[in-house]
Design a protein around this motif. Structure first.
Motif, short mmCIF file in Angstrom:
data_model
loop_
_atom_site.label_atom_id
_atom_site.label_comp_id
_atom_site.label_asym_id
_atom_site.label_seq_id
_atom_site.Cartn_x
_atom_site.Cartn_y
_atom_site.Cartn_z
N UNK A 137 0.83 -1.21 0.00
CA UNK A 137 0.00 0.00 0.00
C UNK A 137 0.86 1.26 0.00
N UNK A 138 1.95 1.24 0.78
CA UNK A 138 2.84 2.40 0.83
C UNK A 138 3.55 2.60 -0.51
N UNK A 139 4.04 1.51 -1.11
CA UNK A 139 4.76 1.62 -2.38
C UNK A 139 3.87 2.13 -3.51
N UNK A 140 2.58 1.83 -3.43
CA UNK A 140 1.65 2.31 -4.45
C UNK A 140 1.72 3.83 -4.58
N UNK A 141 1.96 4.51 -3.45
CA UNK A 141 2.04 5.96 -3.46
C UNK A 141 3.48 6.46 -3.57
N UNK A 142 4.43 5.74 -2.97
CA UNK A 142 5.82 6.20 -2.94
C UNK A 142 6.53 6.04 -4.28
N UNK A 143 6.32 4.93 -4.96
CA UNK A 143 7.07 4.65 -6.18
C UNK A 143 6.85 5.68 -7.29
N UNK A 144 5.61 6.10 -7.55
CA UNK A 144 5.42 7.09 -8.64
C UNK A 144 6.15 8.41 -8.42
N UNK A 145 6.32 8.82 -7.16
CA UNK A 145 7.03 10.08 -6.90
C UNK A 145 8.50 9.84 -6.52
N UNK A 146 8.91 8.55 -6.48
CA UNK A 146 10.31 8.18 -6.25
C UNK A 146 10.82 8.72 -4.92
N UNK A 147 10.00 8.60 -3.89
CA UNK A 147 10.38 9.14 -2.58
C UNK A 147 9.64 8.38 -1.48
N UNK A 148 10.36 8.12 -0.39
CA UNK A 148 9.74 7.49 0.78
C UNK A 148 10.66 6.46 1.41
N UNK A 149 10.42 6.21 2.68
CA UNK A 149 11.21 5.23 3.44
C UNK A 149 10.26 4.31 4.20
N UNK A 150 10.53 3.01 4.14
CA UNK A 150 9.75 2.03 4.89
C UNK A 150 10.69 1.32 5.86
N UNK A 151 10.34 1.34 7.14
CA UNK A 151 11.14 0.70 8.17
C UNK A 151 10.37 -0.52 8.69
N UNK A 152 10.99 -1.69 8.56
CA UNK A 152 10.39 -2.92 9.07
C UNK A 152 10.95 -3.23 10.45
N UNK A 153 10.06 -3.50 11.41
CA UNK A 153 10.51 -3.91 12.74
C UNK A 153 10.79 -5.41 12.70
N UNK A 154 12.06 -5.75 12.80
CA UNK A 154 12.46 -7.15 12.78
C UNK A 154 12.81 -7.65 14.17
N UNK A 155 13.62 -8.69 14.20
CA UNK A 155 13.97 -9.34 15.47
C UNK A 155 15.15 -10.25 15.22
N UNK A 156 15.88 -10.54 16.28
CA UNK A 156 16.91 -11.58 16.18
C UNK A 156 16.28 -12.89 15.73
N UNK A 157 14.98 -13.05 16.01
CA UNK A 157 14.27 -14.26 15.64
C UNK A 157 14.07 -14.35 14.12
N UNK A 158 14.29 -13.24 13.42
CA UNK A 158 14.24 -13.29 11.95
C UNK A 158 15.35 -14.17 11.39
N UNK A 159 16.40 -14.35 12.16
CA UNK A 159 17.51 -15.21 11.75
C UNK A 159 17.56 -16.52 12.53
N UNK A 160 17.08 -16.49 13.77
CA UNK A 160 17.25 -17.63 14.67
C UNK A 160 15.93 -17.97 15.35
N UNK A 161 15.29 -19.05 14.89
CA UNK A 161 14.05 -19.47 15.52
C UNK A 161 14.30 -19.99 16.93
N UNK A 162 13.28 -19.85 17.79
CA UNK A 162 13.42 -20.34 19.16
C UNK A 162 12.21 -21.18 19.54
N UNK A 163 12.37 -22.09 20.49
CA UNK A 163 11.26 -22.95 20.90
C UNK A 163 10.13 -22.13 21.51
N UNK A 164 8.93 -22.65 21.39
CA UNK A 164 7.69 -22.07 21.92
C UNK A 164 7.20 -20.88 21.09
#
Length: 338
Positions: free
Chosen positions: A127-154
């Motif tokens: 949804x954000x890119x639909x508006x950002x790409x035509x004007x070639x401007x914008x920043x998207x920050x994804x909130x990640x985690x150490x778990x993005x690389x290393x799965x943990x039990x439970x």
């Protein structure tokens, strides 16, 4: 770390803004009086977040929405642009989770975690890119985690969603680079954070859920997100020494880390206090619908307010130059001794 106050306010969208890290991010961006579009499912938490930001001097558009619905994300983007003009920064934070062994998570529950924690980011970014790409401007920050690389039990559902998020983010970044786009995407990999999530995740454990120590304050995460929004050319930022240690160990000795987490990871995610089966969770309905939960969880006594690793992640060029300089001095000293 001292953050520079920007002279020109931006339009910033934050999902999951009613509590936890999203709430802390709303406060951080409100400090610069940015125009904020705050998105969440819980009316009470969203109202409180809006009130805080407005008191700080930020105009706010509050939107009740579930990011698992791609049409809702498209509506958020359209309303943000209509209310405040072009979106400059979009922060994806909304998530849900289940604390339980994989065999005790139903198919519907696993799908729900995936739809919010992974596809919610995908929906919002599209949804954000639909508006950002035509004007070639914008920043998207994804909130990640150490778990993005290393799965943990439970946390199999959450681990799977964060791994998927990481792979998708890398592919998208490559595509934007290949096209020469001025739109930037970056990711902030976080350690355990003291948020209310541990009291409202769906929990099938014998005890109350808790983060694996060390634990950091949500304001540490928010400062990292705000910095990433100002410096989006970095592919990702690591927050917390535990994040670095986990990612390095997983790259070098993943099998050993499997065994270590099998031995320690289950107890490390539970308090001594028994979990009450009638405790409400936020998997299907918001936990802050009637009561504001704020940014902080119940682990304030142990939560850290600073991260040396965050500083290092932000200043890797300076550290590299310093390291090269020290090597040069050492080489010159050795040459003179010869």
């Amino acid at each position: 770390m001292t953050l520079r106050t920007r002279s020109k306010p931006r339009t910033v969208v934050i999902t999951g803004a009613s509590a936890g890290i999203g709430r802390a991010c709303a406060r951080a961006f409100a400090a610069d009086r940015n125009r904020l579009v705050l998105v969440a499912r819980g009316p009470a938490g969203l109202h409180a977040a809006t009130t805080e930001a407005e008191k700080a001097g930020s105009p706010v558009c509050a939107i009740l929405a579930d990011v698992a619905d791609h049409r809702a994300c498209e509506a958020v983007a359209a309303r943000a642009e209509a209310e405040f003009g072009p979106v400059d920064v979009w922060v994806n934070d909304a998530f849900v989770s289940v604390f339980a062994p994989f065999t005790e998570i139903s198919a519907d529950e696993f799908r729900r975690v995936t739809e919010v924690t992974y596809l919610g980011y995908v929906n919002a970014t599209r949804a954000a890119l639909h508006h950002m790409l035509p004007r070639d401007h914008g920043t998207i920050v994804q909130i990640g985690s150490a778990i993005a690389y290393r799965g943990i039990p439970l946390q199999s559902a959450y681990s799977g969603a964060k791994h998927a998020l990481q792979g998708w983010h890398e592919a998208l970044r490559c595509e934007l680079l290949a096209s020469g786009s001025g739109v930037r995407v970056t990711m902030v990999q976080l350690p355990a954070v003291n948020t209310p999530q541990f009291d409202w995740v769906l929990n099938r454990l014998r005890s109350r859920a808790r983060p694996v120590a060390p634990v950091y304050r949500p304001e540490v995460a928010a400062r990292a997100v705000r910095y990433a929004a100002d410096h989006p050319n970095r592919r990702e930022y690591w927050v917390g020494g535990s994040t670095t240690a986990t990612l390095v160990a997983n790259a070098l000795v993943p099998g050993l880390l499997d065994r270590y987490l099998a031995r320690t990871g289950i107890d490390a995610q539970q308090d001594e206090e028994p979990h009450r089966a009638d405790t409400p969770d936020n998997l299907w309905t918001p936990a802050d619908a009637a009561r504001d939960r704020g940014a902080q969880g119940r682990f304030g006594d142990e939560a850290r307010g600073r991260s040396a690793q965050l500083w290092a992640s932000q200043h890797h060029g300076l550290l590299a130059a310093g390291g090269a300089g020290l090597l040069g001095v050492a080489a010159g000293t050795l040459a003179r001794r010869r």
